[in-house]
Design an enzyme around this catalytic site. Sequence first.
Site, PDB file in Angstrom:
ATOM      1  N   GLY A 137      33.364 -17.363 -54.499  1.00 27.09           N
ATOM      2  CA  GLY A 137      32.802 -18.078 -53.342  1.00 27.09           C
ATOM      3  C   GLY A 137      33.146 -19.543 -53.402  1.00 27.09           C
ATOM      4  O   GLY A 137      34.034 -19.947 -54.154  1.00 27.09           O
ATOM      5  N   ASN A 138      32.485 -20.345 -52.621  1.00 27.99           N
ATOM      6  CA  ASN A 138      32.682 -21.790 -52.675  1.00 27.99           C
ATOM      7  C   ASN A 138      31.362 -22.501 -52.382  1.00 27.99           C
ATOM      8  O   ASN A 138      30.362 -21.852 -52.089  1.00 27.99           O
ATOM      9  CB  ASN A 138      33.793 -22.230 -51.719  1.00 27.99           C
ATOM     10  N   HIS A 139      31.374 -23.815 -52.461  1.00 29.16           N
ATOM     11  CA  HIS A 139      30.123 -24.593 -52.386  1.00 29.16           C
ATOM     12  C   HIS A 139      29.664 -24.894 -50.963  1.00 29.16           C
ATOM     13  O   HIS A 139      28.730 -25.668 -50.781  1.00 29.16           O
ATOM     14  CB  HIS A 139      30.282 -25.917 -53.146  1.00 29.16           C
ATOM     15  N   ALA A 165      33.948 -22.214 -44.369  1.00 33.19           N
ATOM     16  CA  ALA A 165      34.881 -22.371 -45.483  1.00 33.19           C
ATOM     17  C   ALA A 165      35.219 -20.957 -45.957  1.00 33.19           C
ATOM     18  O   ALA A 165      34.548 -20.407 -46.840  1.00 33.19           O
ATOM     19  CB  ALA A 165      34.237 -23.188 -46.594  1.00 33.19           C
TER      20      ALA A 165
END
Length: 403
Positions: free
Chosen positions: A212-214, A280
């Site tokens: 995943g990402n932030h 994102a």
Amino acid sequence: MSVLSGKNVLLGVTAGIAAYKTAFLVRLFIKAGAHVQVVMTPASKDFVTPLTLSTLSKNPVHSKFYDKEDENEQWNSHVDLGLWADLMIIAPATANTMAKMADGTCDNLLMATYLSAKSKIYFAPAMDLDMYKHATTNQNIKKLQSFGNVFIPPASGELASGLIGEGRMAEPEEIISFIENDILSNLPLKGKKVLITAGPTYEAIDPVRFIGNHSSGKMGFALAEQAVQLGAEVILIAGPSNEKINNSTIKRVDVVSAEEMYIATHQFFKTADIAIFAAAVADYTPVTTATQKMKKKDTSLNIELKPTKDILASVGQIKEDQFLVGFALETNNELENAKDKLKRKNLDLIVLNSLQDKGAGFKTNTNKITLIDKNENITTFELKSKVEVAQDIFNEIKTKLNV
Ligand code: CTP
């Protein structure tokens, strides 16, 4: 949530028996989430007390430019009141006040405020039926409408005089829904469908792990709230996010992976008028997802990844009249990279975030953006809250769409 929520409402009360109903009117505005200030003509205080209206509005009531008797009293600036208001309503509007409004007589604080107000002004007449029928009253109402003031028609019924006929002020509930409908029907994105993607995507490795990402989703959620404020029908396709939507009219579609976001986006894109891609999206996803939790081993682990579908590029290829907005999060060579994305993905506008800027990007409540349009016009903005950034983005979209 009412469209009146957060709005500054200036209520002008004049001397008619219907003034007693303004107590209910103030309560309803407050209940709808508006901030209320009241200006009264001196004679209206015989019909309803300033104490009642100040208690209900939670603000001091204004009726004089200043009070000679009170040493601490300050000058009530009609200009400040006029500038403060997002909308002004004069209710009840007596025949006398309407005549003054029509010819610009400025003999009290309410009239001075009316003449200096920059906002939209509504007026709800109240008087006896023969006064209401009189040719001058009729003429004044038409004149006030020709100035851009909005007329809230009175109702028919028993009047304070005992006579029956037209002239009774619209009921407070009717006034509120009249104003709400008027605001809604004049909103710039009324009738437009806005599709927004937000948040990260999670690409499953096994049942408990993911790539995943932030991204927090804050920017996309702020855009959704702003679109709805502007009257749009909003579909928010959200990856995993802790953000909440405040407005129940937003249609939220929760997804987890890039593939799910792709499918949901294509389900709604064709009928959208504006599409904003703030998500994102993971660029890669595991080739296979283990069905059981992967066990720890002493050897190194390689996970084979394949590219995800570029959702934005895919809608760029099929877009017709949709106004398409993408985001670019860059760390270097920002303008050139963003311009390249704009062309490659067939966008109308790209929102550039640079990770070089402090306070921009993921997780923060602030953002610093640069907008680049199709003709490579560049507009740079200061660091602002994501709510304000959403307003800036929609201001640009409204300008481009001429709405
Ligand atoms: N985007 C998308 N689907 C993807 C990847 C990105 O819809 N699979 C959208 C994002 O929501 C964003 C824009 O495309 O609006 C730019 O994303 P970005 O990942 O920066 O673009 P890339 O083309 O993947 O370029 P980069 O090489 O910088 O990763």
